[in-house]
Design a protein around this motif. Structure first.
Motif, PDB file in Angstrom:
ATOM      1  N   ILE A  80       0.825  -1.206   0.000  1.00 23.78           N
ATOM      2  CA  ILE A  80       0.000   0.000   0.000  1.00 23.78           C
ATOM      3  C   ILE A  80       0.861   1.258   0.000  1.00 23.78           C
ATOM      4  CG2 ILE A  80      -1.749   1.286   1.282  1.00 23.78           C
ATOM      5  CD1 ILE A  80      -2.811  -1.358   2.318  1.00 23.78           C
ATOM      6  N   ASN A  84       0.700   4.111  -2.794  1.00 31.50           N
ATOM      7  CA  ASN A  84       0.305   5.468  -2.417  1.00 31.50           C
ATOM      8  C   ASN A  84       1.391   6.480  -2.758  1.00 31.50           C
ATOM      9  OD1 ASN A  84      -1.991   4.318  -1.412  1.00 31.50           O
ATOM     10  ND2 ASN A  84      -1.509   4.663   0.737  1.00 31.50           N
ATOM     11  N   THR A  96      -4.647   2.449  -5.518  1.00 35.12           N
ATOM     12  CA  THR A  96      -5.281   2.418  -4.192  1.00 35.12           C
ATOM     13  C   THR A  96      -6.347   3.488  -4.025  1.00 35.12           C
ATOM     14  OG1 THR A  96      -3.352   3.670  -3.407  1.00 35.12           O
ATOM     15  CG2 THR A  96      -3.409   1.326  -2.918  1.00 35.12           C
ATOM     16  N   SER A  97      -6.569   4.318  -5.034  1.00 38.73           N
ATOM     17  CA  SER A  97      -7.672   5.278  -4.971  1.00 38.73           C
ATOM     18  C   SER A  97      -8.956   4.685  -5.525  1.00 38.73           C
ATOM     19  CB  SER A  97      -7.312   6.555  -5.741  1.00 38.73           C
ATOM     20  OG  SER A  97      -7.142   6.274  -7.119  1.00 38.73           O
ATOM     21  N   THR A 102      -8.843  -1.561  -3.144  1.00 33.23           N
ATOM     22  CA  THR A 102      -8.864  -1.585  -1.680  1.00 33.23           C
ATOM     23  C   THR A 102      -9.751  -2.706  -1.138  1.00 33.23           C
ATOM     24  OG1 THR A 102     -10.611   0.105  -1.736  1.00 33.23           O
ATOM     25  CG2 THR A 102      -8.349   0.863  -1.472  1.00 33.23           C
ATOM     26  N   SER A 106      -8.879  -5.810   1.489  1.00 31.74           N
ATOM     27  CA  SER A 106      -9.526  -5.969   2.793  1.00 31.74           C
ATOM     28  C   SER A 106     -10.466  -7.165   2.858  1.00 31.74           C
ATOM     29  CB  SER A 106     -10.303  -4.697   3.140  1.00 31.74           C
ATOM     30  OG  SER A 106     -11.320  -4.439   2.188  1.00 31.74           O
ATOM     31  N   ARG A 160     -11.998   3.982   3.654  1.00 35.32           N
ATOM     32  CA  ARG A 160     -11.072   4.909   4.316  1.00 35.32           C
ATOM     33  C   ARG A 160      -9.837   5.138   3.456  1.00 35.32           C
ATOM     34  NH1 ARG A 160     -10.462   2.210   8.460  1.00 35.32           N
ATOM     35  NH2 ARG A 160     -11.807   3.307   9.943  1.00 35.32           N
ATOM     36  N   LEU A 161      -9.248   4.065   2.940  1.00 36.95           N
ATOM     37  CA  LEU A 161      -8.037   4.206   2.134  1.00 36.95           C
ATOM     38  C   LEU A 161      -8.327   4.894   0.811  1.00 36.95           C
ATOM     39  CD1 LEU A 161      -5.075   3.644   1.581  1.00 36.95           C
ATOM     40  CD2 LEU A 161      -5.703   1.329   0.842  1.00 36.95           C
ATOM     41  N   ASN A 164      -9.355   8.738   1.262  1.00 35.30           N
ATOM     42  CA  ASN A 164      -8.233   9.610   1.618  1.00 35.30           C
ATOM     43  C   ASN A 164      -7.292   9.836   0.443  1.00 35.30           C
ATOM     44  OD1 ASN A 164      -7.930  10.413   4.669  1.00 35.30           O
ATOM     45  ND2 ASN A 164      -8.833   8.371   4.672  1.00 35.30           N
ATOM     46  N   GLN A 208      -1.991   6.392   5.972  1.00 36.47           N
ATOM     47  CA  GLN A 208      -3.092   5.505   5.607  1.00 36.47           C
ATOM     48  C   GLN A 208      -2.624   4.072   5.400  1.00 36.47           C
ATOM     49  OE1 GLN A 208      -6.345   6.107   5.754  1.00 36.47           O
ATOM     50  NE2 GLN A 208      -5.735   8.109   6.537  1.00 36.47           N
ATOM     51  N   SER A 209      -1.416   3.881   4.913  1.00 32.02           N
ATOM     52  CA  SER A 209      -0.863   2.532   4.796  1.00 32.02           C
ATOM     53  C   SER A 209      -0.703   1.907   6.174  1.00 32.02           C
ATOM     54  CB  SER A 209       0.492   2.579   4.089  1.00 32.02           C
ATOM     55  OG  SER A 209       0.417   3.305   2.890  1.00 32.02           O
ATOM     56  N   PHE A 212      -4.237   1.142   7.698  1.00 34.94           N
ATOM     57  CA  PHE A 212      -4.837  -0.043   7.090  1.00 34.94           C
ATOM     58  C   PHE A 212      -4.214  -1.314   7.660  1.00 34.94           C
ATOM     59  CE2 PHE A 212      -5.848  -3.204   3.959  1.00 34.94           C
ATOM     60  CZ  PHE A 212      -7.011  -2.782   3.345  1.00 34.94           C
TER      61      PHE A 212
END
Length: 224
Positions: A80, A84, A96-97, A102, A106, A160-161, A164, A208-209, A212
């Motif tokens: 991640i 990012n 990752t956007s 994501t 998860s 969340r990831l 952001n 954020q990495s 997560f």
């Protein structure tokens, strides 16, 4: 012509039906060979220290029974943070956007935790549904609330990831598109603000990495 503000994030580049933008996910692998030199570089030494600190923290969170699982979350953090950070460079697609990426990170982890926990620690998983000291009348409601909060965990991690990452990129894009219509004085202020935003986005990419990976570790630690 950009018909939609979010079209700047569309993975449109492709050759023979192969979406090249998604190949940016594997750009971080280019940094791996430098870690295997006999005399490590300064970057490699710093990275080793970061991984050792993460290993110690994740080992504490997971406990003795799942201590060997730290490699999963360290690898997740590395993937991640590479995506990012590299996504902040020009013309590199930030995978990752996107919720596709994501959720792909998860959801399998959460499903694996649930299967492992319910098959091996069934009573413990049932006990998690009712907090200690809950009155008898509230127990059915607490079971429903805890079940819902457990089910939405992979979604909250993914949102969340992605949120952001996409928020900062959108702000940078919006400010950058106003540049041609501004005076030289305002352009100077715009460049300064863009540099500050880029610095903030670099910090957000790393934070954020970490968030997560830590939240995934905490969810794993609850099953045993």
């Amino acid at each position: 012509m950009m018909t939609n503000l979010f079209s700047v994030f569309d993975p449109l580049s492709s050759i023979m039906q192969l979406p090249l933008n998604w190949m940016s996910t594997f750009i971080g692998l280019l940094f791996m060979p430098a870690l295997y030199w006999v005399i490590p570089s300064r970057w490699a030494i710093v990275w080793y220290k970061v991984l050792n600190a993460l290993h110690s923290e994740f080992k504490t969170l997971l406990g003795s029974s799942l201590a060997g699982g730290t490699i999963i979350f360290i690898t997740l953090f590395s993937l991640i943070v590479f995506n990012n950070s590299l996504g902040l460079l020009p013309y590199i697609f930030t995978s990752t956007s996107h919720m596709v990426m994501t959720l792909s990170l998860s959801m399998p982890l959460w499903i694996a935790f649930m299967i492992y926990g319910w098959f091996n620690y069934t009573q413990h998983m049932f006990a998690h549904l009712i907090p200690q000291g809950t009155p008898g009348l509230l127990m059915p409601f607490m079971v429903v609330i805890e079940t819902i909060s457990n089910v939405i965990r992979p979604g909250t991690l993914a949102v969340r990831l992605a949120a952001n990452m996409i928020a900062g990129h959108l702000l940078l894009t919006l400010l950058g598109n106003t540049g041609p219509s501004l005076s030289m004085t305002l352009v100077s202020l715009l460049i300064f603000s863009q540099i500050l935003l880029l610095t903030l986005e670099t910090a957000v990419a790393m934070i954020q990495s970490y968030v997560f990976a830590v939240l995934s570790t905490l969810y794993a630690s609850e099953i045993n």
